[in-house]
Design an enzyme around this catalytic site. Structure first.
Site, mmCIF file in Angstrom:
data_model
loop_
_atom_site.group_PDB
_atom_site.id
_atom_site.type_symbol
_atom_site.label_atom_id
_atom_site.label_comp_id
_atom_site.label_asym_id
_atom_site.label_seq_id
_atom_site.Cartn_x
_atom_site.Cartn_y
_atom_site.Cartn_z
ATOM 1 N N LYS A 12 66.945 76.500 -17.914
ATOM 2 C CA LYS A 12 66.282 77.450 -17.066
ATOM 3 C C LYS A 12 65.042 76.651 -16.491
ATOM 4 O O LYS A 12 64.470 75.437 -16.738
ATOM 5 C CB LYS A 12 65.471 78.252 -18.054
ATOM 6 C CG LYS A 12 64.430 77.622 -19.180
ATOM 7 C CD LYS A 12 63.104 77.503 -18.658
ATOM 8 C CE LYS A 12 62.388 76.601 -19.624
ATOM 9 N NZ LYS A 12 61.061 75.907 -18.999
ATOM 10 N N ASP A 145 61.749 80.676 -25.339
ATOM 11 C CA ASP A 145 62.475 80.698 -24.056
ATOM 12 C C ASP A 145 64.089 81.416 -24.468
ATOM 13 O O ASP A 145 64.735 81.267 -23.574
ATOM 14 C CB ASP A 145 62.742 79.230 -23.625
ATOM 15 C CG ASP A 145 61.615 78.791 -23.014
ATOM 16 O OD1 ASP A 145 60.896 79.286 -22.534
ATOM 17 O OD2 ASP A 145 61.539 77.418 -22.999
HETATM 18 P P1 ATP Z 1 61.441 73.711 -23.484
HETATM 19 O O1 ATP Z 1 61.611 73.868 -22.068
HETATM 20 O O2 ATP Z 1 62.013 75.147 -24.280
HETATM 21 O O3 ATP Z 1 60.137 73.323 -24.194
HETATM 22 P P2 ATP Z 1 62.974 70.921 -23.550
HETATM 23 O O4 ATP Z 1 63.951 71.528 -22.498
HETATM 24 O O5 ATP Z 1 61.532 70.344 -22.976
HETATM 25 O O6 ATP Z 1 62.364 72.589 -24.161
HETATM 26 P P3 ATP Z 1 64.732 70.515 -25.525
HETATM 27 O O7 ATP Z 1 65.815 69.813 -24.769
HETATM 28 O O8 ATP Z 1 65.104 72.068 -25.782
HETATM 29 O O9 ATP Z 1 63.402 70.234 -24.695
HETATM 30 O O10 ATP Z 1 64.658 69.642 -26.789
HETATM 31 C C1 ATP Z 1 63.438 69.476 -27.473
HETATM 32 C C2 ATP Z 1 63.483 68.866 -28.771
HETATM 33 O O11 ATP Z 1 64.024 69.781 -29.684
HETATM 34 C C3 ATP Z 1 64.555 67.781 -28.877
HETATM 35 O O12 ATP Z 1 63.758 66.602 -28.710
HETATM 36 C C4 ATP Z 1 65.156 67.838 -30.222
HETATM 37 O O13 ATP Z 1 64.513 66.976 -31.166
HETATM 38 C C5 ATP Z 1 65.112 69.349 -30.586
HETATM 39 N N1 ATP Z 1 66.313 69.904 -30.601
HETATM 40 C C6 ATP Z 1 66.831 70.814 -31.438
HETATM 41 N N2 ATP Z 1 67.798 71.598 -31.178
HETATM 42 C C7 ATP Z 1 68.322 70.884 -29.801
HETATM 43 C C8 ATP Z 1 69.330 71.144 -29.020
HETATM 44 N N3 ATP Z 1 70.285 72.061 -29.425
HETATM 45 N N4 ATP Z 1 69.344 70.644 -27.857
HETATM 46 C C9 ATP Z 1 68.129 69.613 -27.642
HETATM 47 N N5 ATP Z 1 67.387 69.461 -28.538
HETATM 48 C C10 ATP Z 1 67.315 70.075 -29.429
#
Ligand code: ATP
Length: 314
Positions: A12, A145
Protein backbone atom coordinates in the site's frame (compact mmCIF):
# COMPACT_ATOMS: atom_id res chain seq x y z
CA UNK A 1 -0.93 -34.17 -1.88
CA UNK A 2 -0.73 -31.81 1.14
CA UNK A 3 -3.53 -29.27 1.34
CA UNK A 4 -2.30 -25.81 0.45
CA UNK A 5 -3.68 -22.29 -0.01
CA UNK A 6 -1.81 -19.47 -1.75
CA UNK A 7 -2.64 -15.80 -1.30
CA UNK A 8 -1.13 -12.80 -3.10
CA UNK A 9 -1.26 -9.50 -1.31
CA UNK A 10 -0.23 -6.01 -2.39
CA UNK A 11 1.86 -3.16 -1.03
CA UNK A 12 0.00 0.00 0.00
CA UNK A 13 0.97 3.59 -0.50
CA UNK A 14 -0.64 6.71 0.99
CA UNK A 15 -1.58 9.38 -1.55
CA UNK A 16 -2.19 11.70 1.37
CA UNK A 17 -1.35 11.09 4.99
CA UNK A 18 -2.64 13.63 7.50
CA UNK A 19 -1.46 12.97 11.06
CA UNK A 20 -3.15 14.64 14.04
CA UNK A 21 -1.80 15.22 17.55
CA UNK A 22 -0.98 12.08 19.55
CA UNK A 23 -4.02 10.65 21.43
CA UNK A 24 -4.02 9.61 25.10
CA UNK A 25 -3.82 5.94 23.96
CA UNK A 26 -0.55 6.73 22.17
CA UNK A 27 -1.98 6.50 18.64
CA UNK A 28 -2.08 9.40 16.21
CA UNK A 29 -5.40 10.09 14.48
CA UNK A 30 -5.00 9.75 10.72
CA UNK A 31 -6.87 10.96 7.67
CA UNK A 32 -5.37 9.17 4.70
CA UNK A 33 -6.06 7.99 1.19
CA UNK A 34 -4.59 4.56 0.56
CA UNK A 35 -3.85 2.99 -2.79
CA UNK A 36 -2.87 -0.66 -3.31
CA UNK A 37 -0.06 -1.05 -5.87
CA UNK A 38 1.22 -3.98 -7.91
CA UNK A 39 4.08 -5.18 -5.69
CA UNK A 40 2.99 -8.44 -4.10
CA UNK A 41 4.01 -10.75 -1.29
CA UNK A 42 2.79 -14.33 -1.50
CA UNK A 43 1.66 -16.22 1.59
CA UNK A 44 1.47 -20.02 1.36
CA UNK A 45 -0.45 -21.88 4.08
CA UNK A 46 -0.44 -25.62 4.79
CA UNK A 47 -1.77 -27.60 7.73
CA UNK A 48 1.04 -27.99 10.30
CA UNK A 49 2.96 -31.28 10.27
CA UNK A 50 1.41 -34.05 12.35
CA UNK A 51 2.48 -33.66 15.97
CA UNK A 52 3.33 -29.97 15.60
CA UNK A 53 1.89 -27.82 18.36
CA UNK A 54 2.71 -24.36 16.97
CA UNK A 55 2.23 -22.12 13.97
CA UNK A 56 5.51 -22.17 12.04
CA UNK A 57 6.84 -19.42 9.77
CA UNK A 58 9.46 -19.52 7.03
CA UNK A 59 10.39 -16.50 4.94
CA UNK A 60 12.17 -16.05 1.64
CA UNK A 61 13.06 -12.80 -0.09
CA UNK A 62 12.54 -12.27 -3.78
CA UNK A 63 14.84 -9.28 -4.33
CA UNK A 64 14.30 -7.93 -0.81
CA UNK A 65 16.32 -8.31 2.40
CA UNK A 66 14.29 -10.37 4.87
CA UNK A 67 16.85 -10.50 7.69
CA UNK A 68 14.57 -8.51 10.02
CA UNK A 69 11.40 -10.50 9.37
CA UNK A 70 10.63 -12.68 12.40
CA UNK A 71 10.40 -16.43 11.67
CA UNK A 72 8.35 -17.21 14.77
CA UNK A 73 5.04 -16.46 16.40
CA UNK A 74 5.67 -12.68 16.49
CA UNK A 75 5.37 -12.52 12.73
CA UNK A 76 2.25 -10.51 11.99
CA UNK A 77 0.97 -13.29 9.69
CA UNK A 78 1.24 -15.84 12.52
CA UNK A 79 -0.53 -13.43 14.87
CA UNK A 80 -3.33 -13.13 12.32
CA UNK A 81 -3.87 -16.90 12.20
CA UNK A 82 -3.81 -17.08 16.01
CA UNK A 83 -6.39 -14.30 16.28
CA UNK A 84 -8.67 -16.01 13.76
CA UNK A 85 -8.32 -19.24 15.77
CA UNK A 86 -9.34 -17.45 18.97
CA UNK A 87 -12.29 -15.93 17.12
CA UNK A 88 -13.60 -19.29 15.89
CA UNK A 89 -12.68 -21.09 19.14
CA UNK A 90 -10.25 -23.61 17.68
CA UNK A 91 -6.50 -23.82 17.31
CA UNK A 92 -5.50 -23.31 13.68
CA UNK A 93 -2.14 -25.02 13.36
CA UNK A 94 -0.54 -24.05 10.07
CA UNK A 95 2.84 -23.75 8.48
CA UNK A 96 3.19 -20.36 6.82
CA UNK A 97 5.65 -19.51 4.11
CA UNK A 98 6.07 -15.84 3.17
CA UNK A 99 7.62 -15.04 -0.16
CA UNK A 100 8.44 -11.37 0.23
CA UNK A 101 8.74 -8.92 -2.63
CA UNK A 102 7.53 -5.89 -0.64
CA UNK A 103 10.55 -4.16 0.95
CA UNK A 104 10.67 -4.66 4.73
CA UNK A 105 10.19 -1.62 7.00
CA UNK A 106 9.78 0.47 3.86
CA UNK A 107 6.51 2.26 4.60
CA UNK A 108 4.67 -0.07 2.19
CA UNK A 109 2.78 -2.10 4.85
CA UNK A 110 4.39 -5.42 3.90
CA UNK A 111 3.80 -6.99 7.32
CA UNK A 112 0.20 -5.72 7.46
CA UNK A 113 -0.43 -7.10 4.00
CA UNK A 114 0.94 -10.52 5.01
CA UNK A 115 -1.41 -10.44 8.01
CA UNK A 116 -4.41 -9.71 5.76
CA UNK A 117 -3.32 -12.58 3.49
CA UNK A 118 -2.91 -14.95 6.43
CA UNK A 119 -6.45 -14.17 7.68
CA UNK A 120 -7.94 -14.92 4.26
CA UNK A 121 -5.70 -17.92 3.66
CA UNK A 122 -6.39 -19.60 7.01
CA UNK A 123 -10.10 -18.99 6.56
CA UNK A 124 -9.93 -20.76 3.18
CA UNK A 125 -7.62 -23.59 4.33
CA UNK A 126 -9.91 -24.58 7.22
CA UNK A 127 -13.12 -23.77 5.27
CA UNK A 128 -14.32 -21.49 8.06
CA UNK A 129 -16.44 -19.16 5.86
CA UNK A 130 -15.94 -16.28 8.30
CA UNK A 131 -18.11 -13.32 7.20
CA UNK A 132 -16.12 -10.54 5.57
CA UNK A 133 -17.12 -7.98 8.22
CA UNK A 134 -15.71 -10.25 10.95
CA UNK A 135 -12.43 -10.65 9.05
CA UNK A 136 -12.27 -6.85 8.73
CA UNK A 137 -12.80 -6.44 12.50
CA UNK A 138 -9.99 -8.94 13.21
CA UNK A 139 -7.80 -7.10 10.70
CA UNK A 140 -8.36 -3.83 12.59
CA UNK A 141 -7.22 -5.52 15.82
CA UNK A 142 -3.98 -6.60 14.12
CA UNK A 143 -2.95 -3.18 12.85
CA UNK A 144 -4.03 0.12 11.34
CA UNK A 145 -3.19 -0.83 7.73
CA UNK A 146 -4.47 -4.42 7.78
CA UNK A 147 -8.17 -3.71 6.94
CA UNK A 148 -7.12 -1.74 3.85
CA UNK A 149 -4.81 -4.56 2.73
CA UNK A 150 -7.86 -6.87 2.75
CA UNK A 151 -9.88 -4.62 0.47
CA UNK A 152 -7.26 -2.89 -1.72
CA UNK A 153 -8.20 -0.43 -4.45
CA UNK A 154 -8.23 3.22 -3.42
CA UNK A 155 -9.79 4.06 -0.05
CA UNK A 156 -9.95 6.64 2.66
CA UNK A 157 -8.68 5.64 6.11
CA UNK A 158 -9.71 7.35 9.35
CA UNK A 159 -9.42 6.65 13.08
CA UNK A 160 -5.87 5.32 13.26
CA UNK A 161 -6.25 4.27 9.62
CA UNK A 162 -8.30 1.13 10.31
CA UNK A 163 -11.70 2.62 9.36
CA UNK A 164 -11.74 2.19 5.61
CA UNK A 165 -14.21 3.54 3.07
CA UNK A 166 -13.65 3.16 -0.63
CA UNK A 167 -13.07 6.22 -2.78
CA UNK A 168 -14.18 6.89 -6.32
CA UNK A 169 -11.07 6.74 -8.51
CA UNK A 170 -10.83 6.83 -12.27
CA UNK A 171 -7.96 5.53 -14.37
CA UNK A 172 -4.73 3.86 -13.43
CA UNK A 173 -1.51 5.39 -12.20
CA UNK A 174 2.09 4.30 -12.54
CA UNK A 175 4.59 4.73 -9.77
CA UNK A 176 8.34 4.57 -9.78
CA UNK A 177 8.97 3.02 -6.38
CA UNK A 178 12.49 3.63 -5.04
CA UNK A 179 13.27 1.41 -2.06
CA UNK A 180 15.96 2.40 0.40
CA UNK A 181 18.56 -0.22 1.34
CA UNK A 182 17.87 0.33 5.07
CA UNK A 183 14.35 0.39 6.53
CA UNK A 184 12.94 2.91 9.00
CA UNK A 185 10.97 1.94 12.08
CA UNK A 186 7.43 3.33 11.92
CA UNK A 187 7.48 4.00 15.68
CA UNK A 188 10.74 5.96 15.35
CA UNK A 189 9.26 8.12 12.57
CA UNK A 190 6.17 8.98 14.65
CA UNK A 191 8.43 9.79 17.63
CA UNK A 192 10.49 12.07 15.40
CA UNK A 193 7.29 13.78 14.17
CA UNK A 194 6.28 14.46 17.79
CA UNK A 195 9.77 15.81 18.49
CA UNK A 196 9.66 18.11 15.45
CA UNK A 197 6.19 19.33 16.41
CA UNK A 198 7.01 19.87 20.09
CA UNK A 199 5.33 23.01 21.37
CA UNK A 200 3.18 23.47 18.26
CA UNK A 201 -0.35 22.12 18.13
CA UNK A 202 -1.22 19.96 15.13
CA UNK A 203 -4.61 20.43 13.47
CA UNK A 204 -7.05 17.50 13.21
CA UNK A 205 -6.05 15.58 10.08
CA UNK A 206 -7.95 16.01 6.82
CA UNK A 207 -7.90 14.52 3.34
CA UNK A 208 -7.38 17.34 0.82
CA UNK A 209 -10.51 17.96 -1.31
CA UNK A 210 -8.23 18.54 -4.31
CA UNK A 211 -6.90 14.99 -4.02
CA UNK A 212 -10.38 13.45 -4.03
CA UNK A 213 -11.41 15.66 -6.95
CA UNK A 214 -8.32 14.63 -8.93
CA UNK A 215 -9.01 10.93 -8.29
CA UNK A 216 -12.66 11.32 -9.31
CA UNK A 217 -11.60 13.02 -12.54
CA UNK A 218 -8.61 10.75 -13.27
CA UNK A 219 -6.51 13.92 -13.39
CA UNK A 220 -2.86 12.91 -13.00
CA UNK A 221 -1.54 16.48 -12.84
CA UNK A 222 -4.05 17.43 -10.14
CA UNK A 223 -3.21 14.25 -8.25
CA UNK A 224 0.50 15.03 -8.43
CA UNK A 225 -0.09 18.50 -6.98
CA UNK A 226 -2.30 17.17 -4.16
CA UNK A 227 -0.01 14.36 -2.92
CA UNK A 228 0.96 14.99 0.70
CA UNK A 229 2.48 13.25 3.68
CA UNK A 230 2.72 14.74 7.18
CA UNK A 231 5.33 12.10 8.09
CA UNK A 232 7.71 13.21 5.32
CA UNK A 233 9.64 15.81 7.40
CA UNK A 234 10.22 13.22 10.13
CA UNK A 235 11.34 10.54 7.65
CA UNK A 236 13.70 13.04 5.95
CA UNK A 237 15.03 14.17 9.33
CA UNK A 238 15.96 10.55 10.13
CA UNK A 239 17.15 9.77 6.60
CA UNK A 240 18.54 13.04 5.09
CA UNK A 241 19.53 11.29 1.84
CA UNK A 242 15.82 11.32 0.87
CA UNK A 243 15.85 15.12 0.45
CA UNK A 244 17.85 15.34 -2.82
CA UNK A 245 15.83 12.47 -4.31
CA UNK A 246 12.51 14.16 -3.54
CA UNK A 247 13.81 17.46 -4.89
CA UNK A 248 14.97 15.76 -8.07
CA UNK A 249 11.59 14.07 -8.38
CA UNK A 250 9.78 17.40 -8.33
CA UNK A 251 12.26 18.91 -10.81
CA UNK A 252 12.18 16.08 -13.38
CA UNK A 253 9.12 15.11 -15.41
CA UNK A 254 7.41 13.11 -12.62
CA UNK A 255 3.96 14.50 -11.73
CA UNK A 256 4.74 14.30 -8.03
CA UNK A 257 7.22 12.95 -5.51
CA UNK A 258 6.32 11.51 -2.14
CA UNK A 259 7.67 9.61 0.84
CA UNK A 260 5.70 6.35 1.16
CA UNK A 261 3.96 6.18 4.57
CA UNK A 262 6.63 6.33 7.26
CA UNK A 263 9.35 5.88 4.60
CA UNK A 264 12.05 5.49 3.60
CA UNK A 265 10.69 4.27 0.24
CA UNK A 266 10.07 7.16 -2.17
CA UNK A 267 7.40 7.29 -4.87
CA UNK A 268 7.30 9.19 -8.15
CA UNK A 269 4.01 9.56 -10.04
CA UNK A 270 4.34 8.71 -13.74
CA UNK A 271 2.10 8.40 -16.80
CA UNK A 272 3.26 5.02 -18.08
CA UNK A 273 5.93 2.37 -17.56
CA UNK A 274 8.10 4.11 -20.19
CA UNK A 275 7.75 7.44 -18.41
CA UNK A 276 8.70 5.71 -15.14
CA UNK A 277 11.88 4.40 -16.80
CA UNK A 278 12.80 7.96 -17.84
CA UNK A 279 12.16 9.28 -14.34
CA UNK A 280 14.30 6.43 -12.98
CA UNK A 281 17.20 7.48 -15.22
CA UNK A 282 16.91 11.12 -14.08
CA UNK A 283 16.91 10.06 -10.42
CA UNK A 284 19.88 7.74 -10.90
CA UNK A 285 21.84 10.70 -12.33
CA UNK A 286 20.97 12.86 -9.31
CA UNK A 287 21.83 10.03 -6.92
CA UNK A 288 25.20 9.61 -8.67
CA UNK A 289 25.98 13.34 -8.34
CA UNK A 290 25.12 13.19 -4.62
CA UNK A 291 27.15 10.04 -4.00
CA UNK A 292 23.98 8.10 -3.07
CA UNK A 293 23.53 4.43 -3.79
CA UNK A 294 20.09 3.94 -5.32
CA UNK A 295 18.47 0.52 -4.86
CA UNK A 296 16.96 -0.81 -8.11
CA UNK A 297 13.58 0.93 -8.52
CA UNK A 298 10.37 -0.97 -9.21
CA UNK A 299 7.60 0.20 -11.55
CA UNK A 300 4.19 -0.43 -9.97
CA UNK A 301 0.60 0.22 -11.05
CA UNK A 302 -2.27 1.29 -8.86
CA UNK A 303 -4.97 0.77 -7.85
CA UNK A 304 -4.95 -3.05 -7.63
CA UNK A 305 -6.97 -5.57 -5.62
CA UNK A 306 -6.34 -6.40 -1.97
CA UNK A 307 -5.29 -9.80 -0.57
CA UNK A 308 -6.65 -12.54 -2.82
CA UNK A 309 -6.65 -16.34 -2.69
CA UNK A 310 -5.00 -17.53 -5.92
CA UNK A 311 -4.87 -21.31 -5.40
CA UNK A 312 -6.55 -23.90 -3.17
CA UNK A 313 -5.44 -27.56 -3.16
CA UNK A 314 -7.13 -30.06 -0.90
P1 ATP B 1 3.91 0.15 7.85
O1 ATP B 1 3.95 0.87 6.53
O2 ATP B 1 2.66 -0.71 8.05
O3 ATP B 1 4.23 0.96 9.03
P2 ATP B 1 6.39 -1.00 7.04
O4 ATP B 1 6.10 -1.29 5.61
O5 ATP B 1 7.23 0.21 7.30
O6 ATP B 1 5.06 -0.96 7.85
P3 ATP B 1 6.89 -3.79 7.54
O7 ATP B 1 7.56 -4.28 6.32
O8 ATP B 1 5.47 -4.14 7.73
O9 ATP B 1 7.12 -2.23 7.69
O10 ATP B 1 7.76 -4.32 8.78
C1 ATP B 1 7.99 -3.63 9.97
C2 ATP B 1 8.61 -4.60 10.99
O11 ATP B 1 7.61 -5.56 11.37
C3 ATP B 1 9.75 -5.42 10.44
O12 ATP B 1 10.99 -4.80 10.65
C4 ATP B 1 9.64 -6.73 11.20
O13 ATP B 1 10.46 -6.72 12.34
C5 ATP B 1 8.20 -6.82 11.66
N1 ATP B 1 7.38 -7.87 10.96
C6 ATP B 1 6.52 -8.70 11.55
N2 ATP B 1 5.90 -9.48 10.65
C7 ATP B 1 6.36 -9.12 9.44
C8 ATP B 1 6.09 -9.57 8.12
N3 ATP B 1 5.20 -10.54 7.85
N4 ATP B 1 6.74 -8.95 7.12
C9 ATP B 1 7.62 -7.95 7.37
N5 ATP B 1 7.93 -7.52 8.60
C10 ATP B 1 7.31 -8.09 9.65
Amino acid sequence: MTAEVRVTTPAKINLSLGVGPVRPDGYHPLATVYQAVSMYDEVVLRPADRGSTAITVTVSGDGVDVTDVPCHEDNLAARAVRLLGEHVGRELLVSLHLRKRIPVAGGLAGGSSDAAAALLGADALFELHTPRAELAALAAELGSDVPFCLTGGTAMGSGRGEQVTSVMSRGEYWWLVVPDPDGLSTAAVYAELDRLRAGRSARPPEVPDALLAALRAGDIEGLGRALSNDLAPAAVSLRPSLAPLLRAGSECSAHGALVSGSGPTTLFLCESPDHAEQVGEALAAVAGRNGLELAPPVVARGPVHGARVTAVHR
